[in-house]
Scaffold this active site. Structure first.
Site, short mmCIF file in Angstrom:
data_model
loop_
_atom_site.label_atom_id
_atom_site.label_comp_id
_atom_site.label_asym_id
_atom_site.label_seq_id
_atom_site.Cartn_x
_atom_site.Cartn_y
_atom_site.Cartn_z
CG ASP A 32 -1.89 1.12 1.28
OD1 ASP A 32 -2.78 1.16 0.42
OD2 ASP A 32 -1.75 1.98 2.17
CD GLU A 87 -2.43 2.80 -3.16
OE1 GLU A 87 -3.49 3.44 -3.28
OE2 GLU A 87 -1.91 2.57 -2.05
#
Length: 619
Positions: free
Chosen positions: A320, A363
């Site tokens: 993330d 990401e």
């Protein structure tokens, strides 16, 4: 229950919209040769009695990832006994940000049902199952209680969150997934832990709460926290995070890697100074965190995260907020993850899928299909933020636009491979951070996604038209995270995604092959991948020239889109398939022989034709 002919154990007793049952029934009958077509079989059709089977060349996982992303809490409640762990409870309102009950046991139940296997999925990405902040913080504009149900508000990286399940349930889920050839990926966060929620502050003796905090609501909870109190040093501590708290170093407002995201505390992963355990963890009774002499913040986080790999065989991570962490931390995580997975596989040879190394995707907004520095710093793959918007903009029958998109992606990916700079991406239709693809366009959208070059990510429920849930005007993304509507799956959408997903799983050429357009009406294209990295030679009537390992064979497919359902159509297949080659149309199961560089087939109910080579079945 009604049994599907698309695969064993598929329950078709799901909700079917009016007018669709006939089309689905026809699709399933055709798939097993159970109903003759009006006027007899098309010219060149092969008797179904012929003992032939599709030539499957799935490739490696790195080349052909088909990843199913499940927000575990919103997927399926397999163990209701854990639903109110740590005193978490429903809010009695819209339940926008509360825990809904999904858990590891629910994932296991759907693995047992064959749900993921029937979609062609080869990896299951689950939200971080380690312990999240115990309570809630303000959601939206003081509109709802926001818990860490999504796994992005970590408290203790070393223990499972009780809402997710037990160690035995995690081990069972991973072992079962591996037995089906499905890898398990954890969503992980190295940029930040969770917020300082009142329940966690109280539980760990961080004395910054005013009396009566237990009655707090989203409208007034922050008034119960003394944000000027130096006792906040007993939380993570200033050596560990940047935060706007007494004694903590401030975050940057300009530097991506040292800023606070949404006011979350920012881990000081770039610091070289050794640290002790965070104050609140030193006396936390159930933690598995122990002091590591000389360790930095980065060292601790890497050790905590890769412990899940070493002990349970987690196959990879989705990282993330990757652009908000310095690249050196990702290199360290990849190195440690690779060593940990190799160690686990050496100890568990019967439970491993293969000897593939630890895998990471990340990401990095707004990354597209280009090779960036992340591929030189630990990442095998990066999420493709380009596809969602472009798929949305393309009209349902804008075949020229779709061909440009496919050609662009395939060319970029193949150029990297030929130049010794191979890379890959994950494209998606829907996201928990943006929006759901239009529910009425999921047949069209699924076709675009599951035939796209590169890797693909299926967001839970896209395959069955999961509807939007409740949201807030100040946080509309919450609506994308609704609970899976198991009693109301769209059977037509699900059947289509299963057919395309399993076809994709058999053919690495779709993900990593050269793309060439063969025709306009219907729009027809080929994907070809040579094991040697060169354009594949036409498939002969005898099938593959050599019985190489499936990951290293040549592979080729021909796809036609926009044909008239049920009406015989001539599809060009030369020079991909040679005259005399026997092909299967994967949706209907029809077998045809190439004659004069073409085949004649009758498409299924959506006008999609998927052609793959057949060869003598191995006995």
């Amino acid at each position: 229950m009604m049994r599907s002919l698309l695969g064993p154990g598929v329950d078709l007793s799901v909700t079917m919209k009016r007018g669709r049952f006939a089309a689905i029934a026809a699709l399933l009958l055709c798939a097993c040769g159970g109903a003759p077509r009006p006027g007899g079989p098309p010219e060149g059709a092969v008797s179904p009695a012929t003992a032939l089977a599709p030539v499957a060349v799935p490739g490696t996982f790195a080349d052909n990832p088909i990843v199913y992303f499940a927000i575990t809490d919103r997927f399926l409640d397999g163990n209701p006994q854990n639903n109110r762990s740590y005193g978490r409870a429903p809010d009695g309102e819209s339940e926008i940000g509360t825990f809904h009950g999904g858990d590891l046991a629910g994932l296991t139940r759907k693995l047992e049902d064959g749900y993921f296997r029937q979609l062609g999925v080869n990896a299951l990405w689950i939200t971080a199952p380690y312990q999240q902040m115990l309570g809630w913080v303000v959601g939206g504009n003081k509109e709802f209680r926001h818990y860490g149900y999504h796994g992005y508000y970590a408290l203790d990286y070393t223990v499972l969150d009780a809402n997710m399940g037990t160690q035995d349930e995690l081990r069972k889920m991973i072992d079962l997934a591996h037995s089906q050839g499905i890898r398990v990926l954890f969503d992980v966060v190295m940029n930040h832990p969770g917020y300082a929620d009142v329940a966690s502050l109280s539980a760990f003796g961080v004395d910054v709460l005013w009396k009566g905090w237990e009655a707090a609501t989203p409208a007034d909870v922050n008034s119960y926290i003394d944000y000027n109190n130096p006792a906040f040093a007993k939380w993570w501590g200033p050596q560990w995070v940047r935060a706007d708290l007494p004694g903590y170093p401030p975050a940057s407002s300009l530097d991506d890697r040292t800023m606070q995201l949404s006011f979350l505390p920012d881990f000081r992963t770039e610091e070289k100074t050794p640290v002790e355990l965070p104050p609140f963890l030193r006396n936390k009774k159930d933690t598995q965190a122990v002091p590591i002499p000389g360790a930095t913040v980065r060292d601790y986080l890497v050790a905590w995260l890769t412990r899940w790999v070493r002990e349970y065989g987690v196959d990879g991570f989705r990282c993330d907020t990757a652009k908000h962490v310095e690249l050196e931390s990702w290199v360290a995580l990849k190195r440690a993850g690779t060593a940990a997975l190799a160690e686990w596989k050496a100890k568990h040879p019967a439970q491993k899928i293969d000897d593939a190394p630890f895998w990471m995707t990340g990401e990095v907004f707004p990354h597209d299909v280009t090779r960036s520095e992340y591929f030189d710093h630990g990442f095998d793959n990066i999420i493709n933020f380009d596809f969602q918007a472009r798929a949305k903009e393309l009209g349902a029958d804008d075949w020229a636009g779709l061909d440009r998109l496919y050609a662009e992606y395939a060319t970029a990916l193949r150029s990297g491979a030929r130049g010794g700079q191979a890379f890959n991406v994950l494209s998606y239709l829907s996201s928990h951070d943006t929006e759901l693809f239009a529910r009425q366009r999921l047949i069209e959208g699924g076709t675009k996604l599951l035939l796209a070059p590169g890797g693909v990510q299926i967001f839970y429920g896209d395959e069955a038209a999961r509807p939007l849930g409740p949201g807030a005007s100040s946080d509309p993304q919450q609506a994308t995270r609704s609970s899976m509507a198991w009693s109301a799956l769209d059977a037509e959408v699900l059947a289509h995604w299963r057919a395309l997903g399993t076809f994709r799983q058999r053919h690495v050429a779709l993900a990593a092959g050269t793309h060439r357009k063969l025709g306009d009406s219907p729009y027809t294209f080929a994907r070809e991948r040579s094991a040697a990295g060169q354009p594949a030679s036409p498939a002969s009537p005898a099938g593959p020239a050599h019985p190489a390992h499936p990951a290293h064979r040549d592979d080729r497919v021909v796809v036609a889109l926009g044909a008239t359902p049920g009406a015989a159509v001539t599809v060009p297949v030369a020079p991909v398939f040679a005259d005399g080659a026997t092909l299967q149309e994967a949706i209907t199961g029809a077998q045809v022989t190439v004659r004069g560089g073409v085949v004649t087939v009758s498409p299924g109910p959506r006008g999609v034709v998927l052609l793959e080579l057949l060869a003598q079945a191995q006995r």
